[in-house]
Design a protein around this motif. Structure first.
Motif, PDB file in Angstrom:
ATOM      1  N   SER A 265       0.852  -1.184   0.000  1.00 30.86           N
ATOM      2  CA  SER A 265       0.000   0.000   0.000  1.00 30.86           C
ATOM      3  C   SER A 265       0.887   1.232   0.000  1.00 30.86           C
ATOM      4  CB  SER A 265      -0.924  -0.005   1.211  1.00 30.86           C
ATOM      5  OG  SER A 265      -0.184   0.082   2.400  1.00 30.86           O
ATOM      6  N   THR A 266       0.380   2.279  -0.598  1.00 34.73           N
ATOM      7  CA  THR A 266       1.113   3.533  -0.607  1.00 34.73           C
ATOM      8  C   THR A 266       0.844   4.276   0.700  1.00 34.73           C
ATOM      9  OG1 THR A 266      -0.683   4.852  -1.546  1.00 34.73           O
ATOM     10  CG2 THR A 266       0.785   3.700  -3.112  1.00 34.73           C
TER      11      THR A 266
ATOM     12  N   TRP B 104      -0.406   7.139   0.916  1.00 30.85           N
ATOM     13  CA  TRP B 104      -1.725   7.748   0.798  1.00 30.85           C
ATOM     14  C   TRP B 104      -2.830   6.736   1.054  1.00 30.85           C
ATOM     15  CZ3 TRP B 104      -2.913  12.593   1.301  1.00 30.85           C
ATOM     16  CH2 TRP B 104      -1.928  13.556   1.073  1.00 30.85           C
ATOM     17  N   ASP B 105      -2.611   5.461   0.706  1.00 24.91           N
ATOM     18  CA  ASP B 105      -3.609   4.430   1.021  1.00 24.91           C
ATOM     19  C   ASP B 105      -3.841   4.358   2.524  1.00 24.91           C
ATOM     20  OD1 ASP B 105      -3.922   3.725  -1.661  1.00 24.91           O
ATOM     21  OD2 ASP B 105      -2.481   2.056  -1.525  1.00 24.91           O
TER      22      ASP B 105
ATOM     23  N   ARG C  12      -5.838   7.398   3.633  1.00 24.82           N
ATOM     24  CA  ARG C  12      -7.244   7.295   3.212  1.00 24.82           C
ATOM     25  C   ARG C  12      -7.987   6.234   4.013  1.00 24.82           C
ATOM     26  NH1 ARG C  12      -4.830   7.991  -2.587  1.00 24.82           N
ATOM     27  NH2 ARG C  12      -4.817  10.267  -2.684  1.00 24.82           N
ATOM     28  N   ARG C  13      -7.302   5.156   4.389  1.00 27.78           N
ATOM     29  CA  ARG C  13      -7.931   4.145   5.260  1.00 27.78           C
ATOM     30  C   ARG C  13      -8.271   4.759   6.614  1.00 27.78           C
ATOM     31  NH1 ARG C  13      -4.059   0.408   3.347  1.00 27.78           N
ATOM     32  NH2 ARG C  13      -2.935   0.511   5.312  1.00 27.78           N
TER      33      ARG C  13
END
Length: 161
Positions: free
Chosen positions: A4-5, A7-8, A11-12
């Protein structure tokens, strides 16, 4: 397995906050993460959980809407957002008192910066105008000279040495 990045992860966290899913919120943070906000400093998952519990208890429909992300960098990740909610339950105030549910709605703009290592947030700093929020809750500033003399000492600025 797909990595995952950064940013992922961020956002999570937003999705978990909007779901009021404390377990998912905590999964986004490293065990020794630090959250710095106008509410104070929370160190480690236990304190971070307590901070989010206060928010979810005070605002049963609390929602965070991200409207801008500085996507040109991952260190730190910076986003601007608006938080909204209805004050339906007890909410801890900075002075240690609790404000019982007022039924008032809030809409507060803010920003945050997050640092991620090994797929977990290690440091999360958020900034918003507390006066904007507390005014929407029906509170305001009081001049120190309007405070009873017995309470003034704790409000007065302390001299620097």
């Amino acid at each position: 397995m797909v990595m995952s990045t950064f940013w992922d992860v961020k956002r999570r966290l937003t999705d978990a906050i909007n779901s009021h899913d404390l377990d998912r919120v905590l999964e986004c943070f490293s065990p020794d993460a630090v959250v710095v906000s106008p509410y104070g400093v929370a160190e480690g998952r236990e304190q971070i959980a307590w901070m989010y519990e206060q928010l979810f208890t005070g605002f049963s429909d609390f929602t965070l809407t991200t409207w801008f992300e500085v996507t040109g960098t991952d260190i730190p990740m910076v986003a601007e957002w608006t938080s909204t909610g209805t004050h339906t339950g007890p909410f801890l105030l900075p002075d240690g008192n609790v404000l019982e549910g007022t039924g008032r709605r809030i809409a507060v703009r803010g920003t945050c910066a997050s640092f991620v290592e090994n797929g977990k947030i290690t440091t999360h700093r958020e900034y918003f105008d507390q006066l904007e929020m507390y005014t929407q809750l029906g509170m305001g500033l009081v001049a120190v000279d309007q405070v009873p003399p017995s309470d003034r000492e704790e409000l007065a600025p302390q001299p620097s040495h």
